[in-house]
Design a protein around this motif. Structure first.
Motif, PDB file in Angstrom:
ATOM      1  N   UNK A   4       6.032   4.503  13.755  1.00 37.63           N
ATOM      2  CA  UNK A   4       6.809   4.291  12.540  1.00 37.63           C
ATOM      3  C   UNK A   4       5.961   4.596  11.309  1.00 37.63           C
ATOM      4  N   UNK A   5       6.626   4.749  10.185  1.00 32.01           N
ATOM      5  CA  UNK A   5       5.952   4.981   8.914  1.00 32.01           C
ATOM      6  C   UNK A   5       5.426   3.652   8.359  1.00 32.01           C
ATOM      7  N   UNK A   6       4.502   3.742   7.421  1.00 33.12           N
ATOM      8  CA  UNK A   6       4.051   2.565   6.674  1.00 33.12           C
ATOM      9  C   UNK A   6       4.139   2.900   5.196  1.00 33.12           C
ATOM     10  N   UNK A   7       5.205   2.431   4.554  1.00 33.09           N
ATOM     11  CA  UNK A   7       5.416   2.729   3.138  1.00 33.09           C
ATOM     12  C   UNK A   7       4.391   1.971   2.300  1.00 33.09           C
ATOM     13  N   UNK A   8       3.823   2.640   1.314  1.00 33.27           N
ATOM     14  CA  UNK A   8       2.781   2.017   0.487  1.00 33.27           C
ATOM     15  C   UNK A   8       3.313   0.808  -0.279  1.00 33.27           C
ATOM     16  N   UNK A   9       4.498   0.949  -0.863  1.00 34.57           N
ATOM     17  CA  UNK A   9       5.088  -0.125  -1.671  1.00 34.57           C
ATOM     18  C   UNK A   9       4.067  -0.734  -2.631  1.00 34.57           C
ATOM     19  N   UNK A  10       3.407   0.148  -3.367  1.00 28.21           N
ATOM     20  CA  UNK A  10       2.438  -0.285  -4.372  1.00 28.21           C
ATOM     21  C   UNK A  10       2.822   0.260  -5.752  1.00 28.21           C
ATOM     22  N   UNK A  11       4.119   0.446  -5.958  1.00 24.66           N
ATOM     23  CA  UNK A  11       4.609   0.996  -7.217  1.00 24.66           C
ATOM     24  C   UNK A  11       4.289   0.095  -8.409  1.00 24.66           C
TER      25      UNK A  11
END
Length: 476
Positions: free
Chosen positions: A235-242
């Protein structure tokens, strides 16, 4: 209890979650007082009774079977399953990103696909929801029903700590998704066969981004979006550091803007789309690449359309995903030659045309998922944009004006909402998100989420937005 198969649109949101490309979204409401645990539990009991999706999940009978909705008949829902008291003092940028990183919803743990985070110090209730059963409007409906029950008749003596909120005691039914009932005319039957062939022979034509659309030089996709799996099993790992920025239009300022929108005969959503498009035009050419054309994603609520065309009862249109994704095409050259109101008028005409004259095309575009391997389609939406970037520059999602069951001026309302904030995680469809919700007391709030790599490059956008709003509200 096994229920119906999920629709192709629901599969899209399901596989986004399964691939870890989307964890959740949230609607946070600030209330005048945090209710007691007993009252909160009672309000949730009554709300869960009304909406079957709140006590369901999605499951696979076998690896080769289609995903189905499963009612949590063998897993009673307790207070602690869905309510979490946080020590956070506020919903700051770090905590916003923490929600998107840590509050995904597994499908195999016997728990529902939503949760409420209680921030007692901030008087906030954060409704965190999976996109599989809930869209933005679902979150407002859920929250409104909950707030109404907070102000209902309640005997606190009947509630215990970690009380039982729901246990299956009767047959549960979730109606077939409205889009599955939408007719497919002959021209779209032909298009479906063409798209099916393209997905087999050259999927990038369907799923990839246009290499000629505007992108930022300093936003490298997908590396600045997510860690990409090495094979098709991972699976992907989204950064979610916006960066998380909040824009506010207080009630008096919003009143001025709405009055001007009425004079110009445009919707608030059209104005907001034009506002951020002109803001984007304020960015230096030196930080951009590819071209000057860009798309704006505008999710459109289709509940009223489904009710009118398909004669579906309101009760079947409460929880769920009833949206189509409009893509407004424009360019920096066009934007630079327009005023805010002439551009808003063009956007308004585009939305009306698609809602009225082209609604069948929009619905059938969404239904193209029927002929796709949806899991592969979702993965390819990211993979076929490698080195290019997201398909749209930004998204405008407007949940509209919400009283959430009443405000402080209503007699007998012990609990009411004083402000709200709606937000979404970092996504692969656009570079930045603008998520709006309006309340009588708090006015309009906009959560702006954009890549941390672009903090300098995007500053001219926000400066231009502030300048335009100031000129409208305080003309010289």
């Amino acid at each position: 209890m096994m229920l119906r198969e999920i629709s192709s649109l629901e599969q899209y949101f399901y596989y986004r979650c399964k691939l870890h490309l989307h964890s959740c979204f949230y609607l946070a409401v600030t209330v005048n007082n945090i209710p007691s645990k007993a009252l909160l539990g009672y309000a949730l009991q009554e709300t869960i009774k009304k909406y079957p999706q709140t006590h369901c999940t999605v499951t696979l009978d076998s690896p080769d079977s289609p995903p189905r909705i499963k009612e949590l008949s063998d897993s009673p829902i307790y207070f602690d399953d869905v309510v979490e008291y946080s020590k956070w003092e506020s919903l700051d940028a770090n905590n916003m990103n923490t929600i998107f990183k840590e509050y995904g919803f597994p499908f195999d743990n016997g728990k529902p696909l939503w949760k409420i985070i209680v921030l007692e110090k901030a008087n906030q209730l954060v409704f965190v929801l999976s996109h599989i059963f809930f869209d933005g409007m679902s979150s407002t409906i859920f929250t409104t029903t909950f707030m109404e029950h907070l102000n209902g008749k309640f005997d606190g003596s009947k509630m215990a700590d970690n009380c039982l909120l729901y246990t299956s005691s009767q047959d549960v039914e979730i109606a077939v998704h409205a889009y599955d009932l939408w007719p497919v005319p002959l021209n779209w039957k032909i298009k479906r066969q063409l798209v099916k062939l393209l997905l087999k022979l050259s999927p990038g034509i369907v799923t990839g981004s246009d290499a000629n659309l505007l992108q930022f030089k300093n936003y490298n996709f997908p590396d600045d979006f997510a860690k990409v799996p090495t094979d098709e099993i991972d699976t992907f790992t989204v950064n979610n550091d916006n960066i998380q920025r909040v824009l506010r239009f207080p009630p008096e300022q919003l009143k001025t803007i709405l009055t001007k929108c009425k004079e110009e005969k445009v919707s608030l959503t059209s104005f907001l789309t034009a506002l951020f498009s002109i803001g984007l035009n304020n960015v230096s050419d030196d930080v951009l690449r590819n071209g000057k054309s860009f798309l704006v994603n505008i999710p459109m609520n289709t509940r009223a359309i489904c009710k009118e065309y398909l004669k579906i009862d309101d009760s079947a249109l409460q929880m769920g995903n009833f949206i189509v994704g409009l893509e407004y095409p424009t360019s920096l050259d066009i934007v630079s030659s327009d005023t805010i109101w002439s551009l808003a008028s063009k956007v308004n005409e585009f939305i009306i045309d698609n809602r009225q004259n082209k609604i069948s095309d929009q619905m059938n575009t969404a239904k193209l998922l029927d002929i796709a391997d949806v899991q592969s389609y979702v993965r390819q939406k990211v993979e076929n944009s490698y080195g290019i970037g997201p398909g749209a520059a930004f998204e405008i999602t407007n949940l509209g004006y919400n009283t959430f069951g009443g405000n402080s001026s209503d007699e007998g309302k012990k609990y009411y909402v004083t402000d709200a904030l709606f937000n979404q995680p970092q996504g692969f469809s656009n570079i930045f998100n603008c998520s709006f919700v309006t309340t009588p007391i708090g006015g309009l709030t906009c959560s702006i989420s954009y890549p941390k790599n672009l903090v300098v490059e995007m500053e001219p956008i926000w400066a231009k937005v502030d300048e335009i709003v100031e000129n409208i509200c305080n003309p010289k």
